[in-house]
Design a protein around this motif. Structure first.
Motif, PDB file in Angstrom:
ATOM      1  N   THR A 221       9.438 -34.557 -19.438  1.00 35.83           N
ATOM      2  CA  THR A 221       8.997 -34.997 -18.107  1.00 35.83           C
ATOM      3  C   THR A 221       9.943 -36.046 -17.546  1.00 35.83           C
ATOM      4  O   THR A 221      10.319 -36.015 -16.366  1.00 35.83           O
ATOM      5  CB  THR A 221       7.577 -35.572 -18.192  1.00 35.83           C
ATOM      6  N   THR A 222      10.340 -36.988 -18.404  1.00 32.22           N
ATOM      7  CA  THR A 222      11.257 -38.055 -17.973  1.00 32.22           C
ATOM      8  C   THR A 222      12.588 -37.495 -17.517  1.00 32.22           C
ATOM      9  O   THR A 222      13.112 -37.862 -16.451  1.00 32.22           O
ATOM     10  CB  THR A 222      11.482 -39.057 -19.129  1.00 32.22           C
ATOM     11  N   LEU A 223      13.154 -36.601 -18.299  1.00 29.63           N
ATOM     12  CA  LEU A 223      14.467 -36.034 -17.952  1.00 29.63           C
ATOM     13  C   LEU A 223      14.397 -35.227 -16.657  1.00 29.63           C
ATOM     14  O   LEU A 223      15.283 -35.323 -15.804  1.00 29.63           O
ATOM     15  CB  LEU A 223      14.975 -35.149 -19.095  1.00 29.63           C
ATOM     16  N   LEU A 224      13.349 -34.437 -16.506  1.00 31.77           N
ATOM     17  CA  LEU A 224      13.231 -33.611 -15.299  1.00 31.77           C
ATOM     18  C   LEU A 224      12.986 -34.462 -14.057  1.00 31.77           C
ATOM     19  O   LEU A 224      13.449 -34.120 -12.958  1.00 31.77           O
ATOM     20  CB  LEU A 224      12.109 -32.594 -15.484  1.00 31.77           C
ATOM     21  N   SER A 225      12.305 -35.589 -14.216  1.00 31.95           N
ATOM     22  CA  SER A 225      12.060 -36.459 -13.058  1.00 31.95           C
ATOM     23  C   SER A 225      13.339 -37.109 -12.568  1.00 31.95           C
ATOM     24  O   SER A 225      13.452 -37.500 -11.406  1.00 31.95           O
ATOM     25  CB  SER A 225      11.031 -37.534 -13.425  1.00 31.95           C
ATOM     26  N   ARG A 226      14.323 -37.231 -13.452  1.00 32.68           N
ATOM     27  CA  ARG A 226      15.593 -37.855 -13.088  1.00 32.68           C
ATOM     28  C   ARG A 226      16.681 -36.835 -12.777  1.00 32.68           C
ATOM     29  O   ARG A 226      17.804 -37.205 -12.431  1.00 32.68           O
ATOM     30  CB  ARG A 226      16.084 -38.741 -14.250  1.00 32.68           C
ATOM     31  N   TYR A 227      16.361 -35.564 -12.915  1.00 35.28           N
ATOM     32  CA  TYR A 227      17.382 -34.514 -12.891  1.00 35.28           C
ATOM     33  C   TYR A 227      18.249 -34.538 -11.624  1.00 35.28           C
ATOM     34  O   TYR A 227      19.478 -34.484 -11.701  1.00 35.28           O
ATOM     35  CB  TYR A 227      16.714 -33.144 -13.044  1.00 35.28           C
ATOM     36  N   GLN A 228      17.643 -34.618 -10.473  1.00 34.93           N
ATOM     37  CA  GLN A 228      18.385 -34.509  -9.219  1.00 34.93           C
ATOM     38  C   GLN A 228      19.376 -35.650  -9.024  1.00 34.93           C
ATOM     39  O   GLN A 228      20.366 -35.503  -8.306  1.00 34.93           O
ATOM     40  CB  GLN A 228      17.410 -34.455  -8.034  1.00 34.93           C
ATOM     41  N   ALA A 229      19.130 -36.790  -9.664  1.00 39.77           N
ATOM     42  CA  ALA A 229      20.015 -37.948  -9.491  1.00 39.77           C
ATOM     43  C   ALA A 229      21.197 -37.935 -10.450  1.00 39.77           C
ATOM     44  O   ALA A 229      22.091 -38.789 -10.351  1.00 39.77           O
ATOM     45  CB  ALA A 229      19.219 -39.236  -9.685  1.00 39.77           C
ATOM     46  N   LEU A 230      21.252 -36.964 -11.365  1.00 41.31           N
ATOM     47  CA  LEU A 230      22.309 -36.918 -12.373  1.00 41.31           C
ATOM     48  C   LEU A 230      23.539 -36.190 -11.865  1.00 41.31           C
ATOM     49  O   LEU A 230      23.461 -35.372 -10.941  1.00 41.31           O
ATOM     50  CB  LEU A 230      21.784 -36.229 -13.636  1.00 41.31           C
ATOM     51  N   ASP A 231      24.699 -36.470 -12.499  1.00 43.21           N
ATOM     52  CA  ASP A 231      25.904 -35.712 -12.135  1.00 43.21           C
ATOM     53  C   ASP A 231      25.903 -34.384 -12.896  1.00 43.21           C
ATOM     54  O   ASP A 231      25.019 -34.124 -13.732  1.00 43.21           O
ATOM     55  CB  ASP A 231      27.175 -36.533 -12.404  1.00 43.21           C
ATOM     56  N   ASP A 232      26.891 -33.539 -12.624  1.00 41.50           N
ATOM     57  CA  ASP A 232      26.888 -32.181 -13.189  1.00 41.50           C
ATOM     58  C   ASP A 232      26.926 -32.188 -14.720  1.00 41.50           C
ATOM     59  O   ASP A 232      26.223 -31.407 -15.371  1.00 41.50           O
ATOM     60  CB  ASP A 232      28.091 -31.398 -12.650  1.00 41.50           C
ATOM     61  N   ALA A 233      27.746 -33.059 -15.299  1.00 44.54           N
ATOM     62  CA  ALA A 233      27.846 -33.100 -16.767  1.00 44.54           C
ATOM     63  C   ALA A 233      26.520 -33.531 -17.375  1.00 44.54           C
ATOM     64  O   ALA A 233      26.075 -32.972 -18.398  1.00 44.54           O
ATOM     65  CB  ALA A 233      28.964 -34.047 -17.192  1.00 44.54           C
ATOM     66  N   GLU A 234      25.874 -34.519 -16.774  1.00 41.80           N
ATOM     67  CA  GLU A 234      24.589 -34.993 -17.285  1.00 41.80           C
ATOM     68  C   GLU A 234      23.511 -33.928 -17.135  1.00 41.80           C
ATOM     69  O   GLU A 234      22.643 -33.784 -18.004  1.00 41.80           O
ATOM     70  CB  GLU A 234      24.191 -36.275 -16.554  1.00 41.80           C
ATOM     71  N   LYS A 235      23.570 -33.164 -16.047  1.00 43.53           N
ATOM     72  CA  LYS A 235      22.603 -32.083 -15.874  1.00 43.53           C
ATOM     73  C   LYS A 235      22.749 -31.026 -16.973  1.00 43.53           C
ATOM     74  O   LYS A 235      21.748 -30.514 -17.503  1.00 43.53           O
ATOM     75  CB  LYS A 235      22.780 -31.430 -14.501  1.00 43.53           C
ATOM     76  N   GLN A 236      23.992 -30.724 -17.338  1.00 41.87           N
ATOM     77  CA  GLN A 236      24.205 -29.754 -18.413  1.00 41.87           C
ATOM     78  C   GLN A 236      23.658 -30.280 -19.737  1.00 41.87           C
ATOM     79  O   GLN A 236      23.100 -29.523 -20.535  1.00 41.87           O
ATOM     80  CB  GLN A 236      25.697 -29.433 -18.538  1.00 41.87           C
ATOM     81  N   ASP A 237      23.807 -31.580 -19.973  1.00 48.46           N
ATOM     82  CA  ASP A 237      23.251 -32.169 -21.191  1.00 48.46           C
ATOM     83  C   ASP A 237      21.727 -32.084 -21.193  1.00 48.46           C
ATOM     84  O   ASP A 237      21.106 -31.817 -22.228  1.00 48.46           O
ATOM     85  CB  ASP A 237      23.684 -33.630 -21.323  1.00 48.46           C
ATOM     86  N   VAL A 238      21.107 -32.331 -20.028  1.00 52.64           N
ATOM     87  CA  VAL A 238      19.650 -32.234 -19.922  1.00 52.64           C
ATOM     88  C   VAL A 238      19.190 -30.817 -20.232  1.00 52.64           C
ATOM     89  O   VAL A 238      18.235 -30.599 -20.997  1.00 52.64           O
ATOM     90  CB  VAL A 238      19.176 -32.652 -18.512  1.00 52.64           C
ATOM     91  N   ILE A 239      19.866 -29.832 -19.665  1.00 51.66           N
ATOM     92  CA  ILE A 239      19.477 -28.435 -19.884  1.00 51.66           C
ATOM     93  C   ILE A 239      19.613 -28.063 -21.362  1.00 51.66           C
ATOM     94  O   ILE A 239      18.727 -27.421 -21.946  1.00 51.66           O
ATOM     95  CB  ILE A 239      20.333 -27.508 -18.993  1.00 51.66           C
ATOM     96  N   ALA A 240      20.719 -28.492 -21.998  1.00 42.71           N
ATOM     97  CA  ALA A 240      20.916 -28.192 -23.418  1.00 42.71           C
ATOM     98  C   ALA A 240      19.849 -28.865 -24.270  1.00 42.71           C
ATOM     99  O   ALA A 240      19.322 -28.270 -25.221  1.00 42.71           O
ATOM    100  CB  ALA A 240      22.305 -28.651 -23.857  1.00 42.71           C
ATOM    101  N   THR A 241      19.493 -30.102 -23.927  1.00 38.73           N
ATOM    102  CA  THR A 241      18.469 -30.821 -24.680  1.00 38.73           C
ATOM    103  C   THR A 241      17.105 -30.165 -24.519  1.00 38.73           C
ATOM    104  O   THR A 241      16.365 -29.970 -25.492  1.00 38.73           O
ATOM    105  CB  THR A 241      18.401 -32.293 -24.217  1.00 38.73           C
ATOM    106  N   LEU A 242      16.753 -29.793 -23.288  1.00 38.22           N
ATOM    107  CA  LEU A 242      15.452 -29.177 -23.045  1.00 38.22           C
ATOM    108  C   LEU A 242      15.345 -27.782 -23.657  1.00 38.22           C
ATOM    109  O   LEU A 242      14.241 -27.304 -23.939  1.00 38.22           O
ATOM    110  CB  LEU A 242      15.174 -29.122 -21.541  1.00 38.22           C
ATOM    111  N   ALA A 243      16.488 -27.146 -23.860  1.00 40.52           N
ATOM    112  CA  ALA A 243      16.469 -25.819 -24.488  1.00 40.52           C
ATOM    113  C   ALA A 243      16.420 -25.915 -26.011  1.00 40.52           C
ATOM    114  O   ALA A 243      16.258 -24.903 -26.688  1.00 40.52           O
ATOM    115  CB  ALA A 243      17.707 -25.022 -24.065  1.00 40.52           C
ATOM    116  N   SER A 244      16.550 -27.135 -26.547  1.00 46.12           N
ATOM    117  CA  SER A 244      16.648 -27.294 -27.996  1.00 46.12           C
ATOM    118  C   SER A 244      15.296 -27.229 -28.701  1.00 46.12           C
ATOM    119  O   SER A 244      15.237 -27.033 -29.906  1.00 46.12           O
ATOM    120  CB  SER A 244      17.334 -28.625 -28.330  1.00 46.12           C
ATOM    121  N   ARG A 245      14.205 -27.428 -27.969  1.00 47.03           N
ATOM    122  CA  ARG A 245      12.864 -27.402 -28.558  1.00 47.03           C
ATOM    123  C   ARG A 245      11.948 -26.519 -27.728  1.00 47.03           C
ATOM    124  O   ARG A 245      12.043 -26.502 -26.504  1.00 47.03           O
ATOM    125  CB  ARG A 245      12.285 -28.816 -28.644  1.00 47.03           C
TER     126      ARG A 245
END
Length: 426
Positions: free
Chosen positions: A271-295
C-alpha cells in the motif's frame, strides 16, 4: 624438451638444471622432474628450498604448478614456502595457483591450514583458507584462530568468514565469538567493521543495533548506510522493517529501500509503495514493480493497481507480467489478458510491423522518445552500454541494425531464451 621425450635426458641432468642461471630452464626442469609424479626425496627437498629462496616468479609459478604432482607432505611444505613471498601479492597467477594446489588437501589438516593462513604474506590465500573451512561448517575453529592471529592475516581470515556466512543469517554464534569479537573491535578500522558485520550474521543483538544506528545516521557515508541496509534486509530484521517507510523519504537510499521491502511479508508495504508510485522516477517505478511482483500478496495489490490504472500496463515488463500470471493466477489474466498472446499469431504480427516500419517511417522516428521507452521496457532485464539489468543477456553487441532481428526479439521475446537466462519460479 626434445632430449626429454626421446629419453636422452636423465633425472640427474635435470637436477643439475635446477641450478641453471636461466629461470625458464629451472622452470622446465621442475616440470619435467615432476610430470610422472615420482620425484626423488633429494629432488623434493631441493624444490622446497627453491620455493623459499628462488627470486624468480617464473620459477615459483612452476613450483606452484608442480604442487599436486608430489606427495601431500611435500605439497604442504612447498605451498608454505611459496606463501611467504610478499612480492607475489599482486601477481596475476601465483596466489591463485598456490590456492589451487592447497584446496584439494586443505581439509585433511585444518590446523596446519590455519597456521598457514596466519603466516601467509598473501592476503587472498588467508581469506580463501578461512572461507573454505567455514564453508565446511567449522566456524568455531576459524574464530578461535582469529584470536591468535594479527595484522593483515587476521583481517583476511575475517573477510573469509564473512564470505562463508554470506546470506546465512542468524547462525549460532561460535562459543568463543564474544571474546574474539572484543579483540577484533579493538583493532579498529576495517577489522572492526568486518567483525561487526559477521556478528550481525551470528544474530548478535548489539551488532544489529550498531548497524541500524549507522543506517539511520544521515551524516554517515552513503555506501556504509547502503551496506547496513543490505545486511539488515538479508537478515529480515524487524528492527529494519519498522524504519523502512521513513527511509523512503531519502532519495539517495530510496531504490535500495524499495528492494529491501521485498524481504518482509507485510501487506502494508505494498500500500505504501503504490501510494507513492506516481511521484517516483522511472528507475524507482521499475524497482517498485519488481518488489511487488516478488510476493504473492504484493502481487495481488499490484494487479488491483493495474486494474485501477494507478500503474499503467506499459510500466510492467513482460517478464514481470509472466511472473504475476503464475503467482496471482486467473485474477491477473482478467486484468492483463493472456501474457503469451503475441505467440498465438506471430506471423501476422511480424507482417503488420514489417509494413509499418519502412525505411521512410524509421527515418521519422524520435530517438529520444525511443530511448525512454527502451529504458522502461528493455533495461529492466537487459544491459546496453553498461546501463540496465542483468536478468537477460547484454544487448550492447546485438544485431540491432537488422529489422527482422529486432521484430522477432521484441514481439516474441521468449521464443528463444539462452540456458543461462531461463527463469525459474520458486
Amino acid at each position: 624438451m626434445g632430449l626429454h621425450v626421446t629419453d636422452n635426458l636423465t633425472a640427474e641432468q635435470l637436477a643439475v638444471s635446477l641450478s641453471d642461471p636461466e629461470e625458464y630452464i629451472r622452470g622446465w626442469a621442475i616440470q619435467l622432474l615432476c610430470e610422472d609424479k615420482n620425484p626423488s626425496t633429494e629432488i623434493t627437498e631441493q624444490l622446497i628450498e627453491m620455493a623459499s629462496v628462488d627470486s624468480s616468479p617464473v620459477v615459483r609459478l612452476y613450483l606452484a604448478s608442480a604442487a599436486l604432482r608430489v606427495d601431500s607432505a611435500v605439497t604442504w611444505s612447498l605451498l608454505e614456502s611459496l606463501a611467504s613471498h610478499q612480492e607475489d601479492v599482486d601477481d596475476h597467477n601465483l596466489p591463485k595457483m598456490i590456492w589451487f594446489g592447497l584446496e584439494p588437501i586443505l581439509l585433511e589438516d585444518v590446523d596446519r591450514a590455519l597456521r598457514l593462513a596466519k603466516a601467509s604474506e598473501i592476503p587472498v590465500l588467508s581469506r580463501f583458507i578461512a572461507r573454505r573451512i567455514g564453508d565446511d561448517g567449522q566456524l568455531d575453529i576459524v574464530v578461535d584462530s582469529l584470536a591468535t592471529s594479527s595484522g593483515q592475516p587476521r583481517l583476511s581470515m575475517l573477510l573469509g568468514l564473512l564470505d562463508a556466512t554470506e546470506g546465512r543469517y542468524d547462525l549460532k554464534s561460535p562459543a568463543s565469538w564474544n571474546t574474539t569479537f572484543e579483540l577484533l573491535t579493538k583493532d579498529g578500522g576495517d577489522t572492526a567493521k568486518a567483525a561487526l558485520e559477521l556478528s550481525q550474521n551470528f544474530g548478535n543483538i548489539a551488532a544489529v543495533k550498531s548497524i541500524l544506528k549507522t543506517l539511520l545516521d544521515k551524516s554517515a557515508n552513503i555506501d556504509e548506510r547502503c551496506q547496513a541496509l543490505l545486511s539488515l534486509a538479508g537478515g529480515r530484521r524487524q528492527e529494519l522493517a519498522a524504519n523502512l517507510t521513513s527511509l523512503l523519504d531519502e532519495p539517495a537510499l530510496r531504490r535500495d529501500v524499495i528492494r529491501a521491502i521485498a524481504s518482509f511479508d507485510d501487506p502494508s508495504f505494498a500500500t505504501t509503495l503504490l501510494s507513492r508510485y506516481q511521484a517516483l522516477d522511472d528507475a524507482e517505478k521499475q524497482d517498485v514493480i519488481a518488489t511487488l511482483a516478488s510476493r504473492s500478496n504484493f502481487g495481488h495489490e499490484l494487479t488491483e493497481a493495474i486494474r485501477r490504472g494507478d500503474v499503467p500496463k506499459s510500466d510492467v515488463p513482460a517478464y514481470v507480467a509472466r511472473l504475476l500470471q503464475r503467482s496471482v493466477g486467473p485474477q491477473f489474466a482478467d486484468v492483463w489478458g493472456s501474457v503469451e498472446v503475441l505467440d498465438q499469431d506471430k506471423e501476422a504480427l511480424l507482417d503488420r510491423y514489417r509494413q509499418l516500419l519502412t525505411a521512410e517511417t524509421i527515418e521519422t522516428g524520435n530517438a529520444s522518445a525511443g530511448r525512454i521507452l527502451s529504458f522502461k521496457t528493455c533495461a529492466a532485464c537487459h544491459k546496453m552500454y553498461d546501463v540496465g539489468g542483468n536478468v537477460g543477456p547484454d544487448i550492447t553487441g546485438a544485431n540491432r541494425g537488422n529489422l527482422e532481428y529486432l521484430l522477432s526479439n521484441i514481439l516474441t521475446p521468449s521464443a528463444i531464451i539462452q540456458v543461462a537466462y531461463r527463469a525459474h519460479l520458486i
